[in-house]
Design a protein around this motif. Structure first.
Motif, PDB file in Angstrom:
ATOM      1  N   PHE A  19      44.839  21.740  -0.769  1.00  0.00           N
ATOM      2  CA  PHE A  19      45.315  21.230  -2.051  1.00  0.00           C
ATOM      3  C   PHE A  19      44.402  21.716  -3.165  1.00  0.00           C
ATOM      4  CE2 PHE A  19      47.018  18.327  -5.082  1.00  0.00           C
ATOM      5  CZ  PHE A  19      45.941  17.789  -5.768  1.00  0.00           C
ATOM      6  N   VAL A  20      45.003  22.065  -4.304  1.00  0.00           N
ATOM      7  CA  VAL A  20      44.227  22.495  -5.467  1.00  0.00           C
ATOM      8  C   VAL A  20      44.367  21.502  -6.616  1.00  0.00           C
ATOM      9  CG1 VAL A  20      43.891  24.288  -7.208  1.00  0.00           C
ATOM     10  CG2 VAL A  20      44.436  24.929  -4.843  1.00  0.00           C
ATOM     11  N   ALA A  21      45.598  21.244  -7.034  1.00  0.00           N
ATOM     12  CA  ALA A  21      45.816  20.388  -8.203  1.00  0.00           C
ATOM     13  C   ALA A  21      47.244  19.875  -8.204  1.00  0.00           C
ATOM     14  CB  ALA A  21      45.521  21.142  -9.491  1.00  0.00           C
ATOM     15  N   ALA A  22      47.467  18.771  -8.937  1.00  0.00           N
ATOM     16  CA  ALA A  22      48.807  18.221  -9.069  1.00  0.00           C
ATOM     17  C   ALA A  22      48.931  17.511 -10.399  1.00  0.00           C
ATOM     18  CB  ALA A  22      49.122  17.264  -7.921  1.00  0.00           C
ATOM     19  N   VAL A  23      50.167  17.410 -10.868  1.00  0.00           N
ATOM     20  CA  VAL A  23      50.452  16.692 -12.104  1.00  0.00           C
ATOM     21  C   VAL A  23      51.725  15.888 -11.902  1.00  0.00           C
ATOM     22  CG1 VAL A  23      51.666  18.700 -13.098  1.00  0.00           C
ATOM     23  CG2 VAL A  23      50.805  16.904 -14.596  1.00  0.00           C
ATOM     24  N   SER A  24      51.724  14.639 -12.355  1.00  0.00           N
ATOM     25  CA  SER A  24      52.900  13.793 -12.203  1.00  0.00           C
ATOM     26  C   SER A  24      53.944  14.139 -13.241  1.00  0.00           C
ATOM     27  CB  SER A  24      52.496  12.321 -12.342  1.00  0.00           C
ATOM     28  OG  SER A  24      52.007  12.073 -13.646  1.00  0.00           O
ATOM     29  N   TRP A  25      55.183  13.647 -12.980  1.00  0.00           N
ATOM     30  CA  TRP A  25      56.256  13.906 -13.942  1.00  0.00           C
ATOM     31  C   TRP A  25      56.070  13.041 -15.179  1.00  0.00           C
ATOM     32  CZ3 TRP A  25      60.018  16.911 -15.582  1.00  0.00           C
ATOM     33  CH2 TRP A  25      60.938  16.379 -16.479  1.00  0.00           C
ATOM     34  N   GLY A  26      55.898  11.773 -14.983  1.00  0.00           N
ATOM     35  CA  GLY A  26      55.816  10.846 -16.099  1.00  0.00           C
ATOM     36  C   GLY A  26      54.408  10.310 -16.274  1.00  0.00           C
ATOM     37  N   GLY A  27      54.319   9.182 -16.948  1.00  0.00           N
ATOM     38  CA  GLY A  27      53.031   8.517 -17.108  1.00  0.00           C
ATOM     39  C   GLY A  27      52.002   9.353 -17.826  1.00  0.00           C
ATOM     40  N   TYR A  51      45.433  15.567 -10.870  1.00  0.00           N
ATOM     41  CA  TYR A  51      44.574  15.423  -9.709  1.00  0.00           C
ATOM     42  C   TYR A  51      44.024  16.802  -9.365  1.00  0.00           C
ATOM     43  CZ  TYR A  51      47.497  11.271  -9.491  1.00  0.00           C
ATOM     44  OH  TYR A  51      48.173  10.120  -9.813  1.00  0.00           O
ATOM     45  N   TYR A  52      42.760  16.865  -8.958  1.00  0.00           N
ATOM     46  CA  TYR A  52      42.125  18.137  -8.629  1.00  0.00           C
ATOM     47  C   TYR A  52      41.252  17.987  -7.392  1.00  0.00           C
ATOM     48  CZ  TYR A  52      43.295  19.475 -13.436  1.00  0.00           C
ATOM     49  OH  TYR A  52      43.953  19.746 -14.606  1.00  0.00           O
ATOM     50  N   SER A  65      36.320  21.260  -5.811  1.00  0.00           N
ATOM     51  CA  SER A  65      35.792  22.610  -6.023  1.00  0.00           C
ATOM     52  C   SER A  65      36.339  23.293  -7.266  1.00  0.00           C
ATOM     53  CB  SER A  65      36.063  23.485  -4.798  1.00  0.00           C
ATOM     54  OG  SER A  65      37.449  23.637  -4.590  1.00  0.00           O
ATOM     55  N   VAL A  66      37.421  22.762  -7.858  1.00  0.00           N
ATOM     56  CA  VAL A  66      38.000  23.396  -9.046  1.00  0.00           C
ATOM     57  C   VAL A  66      37.874  22.532 -10.295  1.00  0.00           C
ATOM     58  CG1 VAL A  66      39.639  24.603  -7.557  1.00  0.00           C
ATOM     59  CG2 VAL A  66      40.392  22.566  -8.824  1.00  0.00           C
ATOM     60  N   LYS A  67      37.369  21.325 -10.153  1.00  0.00           N
ATOM     61  CA  LYS A  67      37.231  20.440 -11.312  1.00  0.00           C
ATOM     62  C   LYS A  67      36.337  21.092 -12.362  1.00  0.00           C
ATOM     63  CE  LYS A  67      37.994  16.009  -9.000  1.00  0.00           C
ATOM     64  NZ  LYS A  67      37.388  14.743  -8.546  1.00  0.00           N
ATOM     65  N   GLY A  68      36.795  21.033 -13.608  1.00  0.00           N
ATOM     66  CA  GLY A  68      36.045  21.628 -14.701  1.00  0.00           C
ATOM     67  C   GLY A  68      36.331  23.102 -14.907  1.00  0.00           C
ATOM     68  N   ARG A  69      37.011  23.726 -13.952  1.00  0.00           N
ATOM     69  CA  ARG A  69      37.337  25.157 -14.070  1.00  0.00           C
ATOM     70  C   ARG A  69      38.845  25.392 -14.156  1.00  0.00           C
ATOM     71  NH1 ARG A  69      36.286  28.598 -10.068  1.00  0.00           N
ATOM     72  NH2 ARG A  69      36.487  27.057  -8.395  1.00  0.00           N
ATOM     73  N   PHE A  70      39.627  24.615 -13.438  1.00  0.00           N
ATOM     74  CA  PHE A  70      41.085  24.774 -13.419  1.00  0.00           C
ATOM     75  C   PHE A  70      41.733  23.628 -14.193  1.00  0.00           C
ATOM     76  CE2 PHE A  70      41.584  27.201  -9.101  1.00  0.00           C
ATOM     77  CZ  PHE A  70      40.628  28.104  -9.520  1.00  0.00           C
ATOM     78  N   THR A  71      42.851  23.950 -14.828  1.00  0.00           N
ATOM     79  CA  THR A  71      43.626  22.935 -15.532  1.00  0.00           C
ATOM     80  C   THR A  71      45.093  23.087 -15.179  1.00  0.00           C
ATOM     81  OG1 THR A  71      42.074  22.949 -17.402  1.00  0.00           O
ATOM     82  CG2 THR A  71      44.247  21.976 -17.775  1.00  0.00           C
TER      83      THR A  71
END
Length: 122
Positions: A47-55, A60-61, A64-70
């Motif tokens: 797993f690398v990252a995820a984004v919810s539809w709403g809210g 989520y990251y 190892s990628v926090k602060g580097r990936f968006t």
């Protein structure tokens, strides 16, 4: 049926940046959470990252990628993005876009794109 198509992979030098896109298409009226996974040669898919539809688009990251990936999304365009900065050789992998009903660590994982190669040269 839901189809996911990734784009934006390629070769970049260490320290550089790449942006991946994932377009959702198909016969669906549902709104999906979206995410990214990756698989490096000889390693398990992670797993690398995820984004919810709403809210407000909760994200989520993996550590190892926090602060580097968006991760982000454009709901009107039904497209998700992964902006990758300060890339390292260990980020080299095939990156897969995913979609599903929920976002979280390791989610969503219901629908998968074919993958796009990202290679970081040191």
């Amino acid at each position: 049926q839901v189809q996911l198509v990734e784009s934006g992979g390629g070769l970049v030098q260490a320290g550089g940046s790449l942006s991946l896109s994932c377009a959702v298409s198909g016969r669906t009226n549902s709104n999906y959470a979206m995410g990214w996974f990756r698989q490096a040669p000889g390693k398990e898919r992670e797993f690398v990252a995820a984004v919810s539809w709403g809210g407000g688009g909760s994200t989520y990251y993996t550590d190892s990628v926090k602060g580097r990936f968006t991760i982000s999304r454009d709901n009107a365009k039904r497209t998700a993005y992964l902006q990758m900065n300060s890339l390292k050789s260990e980020d080299t992998a095939v990156y897969y876009c995913t979609a599903g009903r929920a976002a979280g660590y390791g989610l969503p994982n219901e629908f998968w794109g074919p993958g796009t190669q990202v290679t970081v040269s040191s």
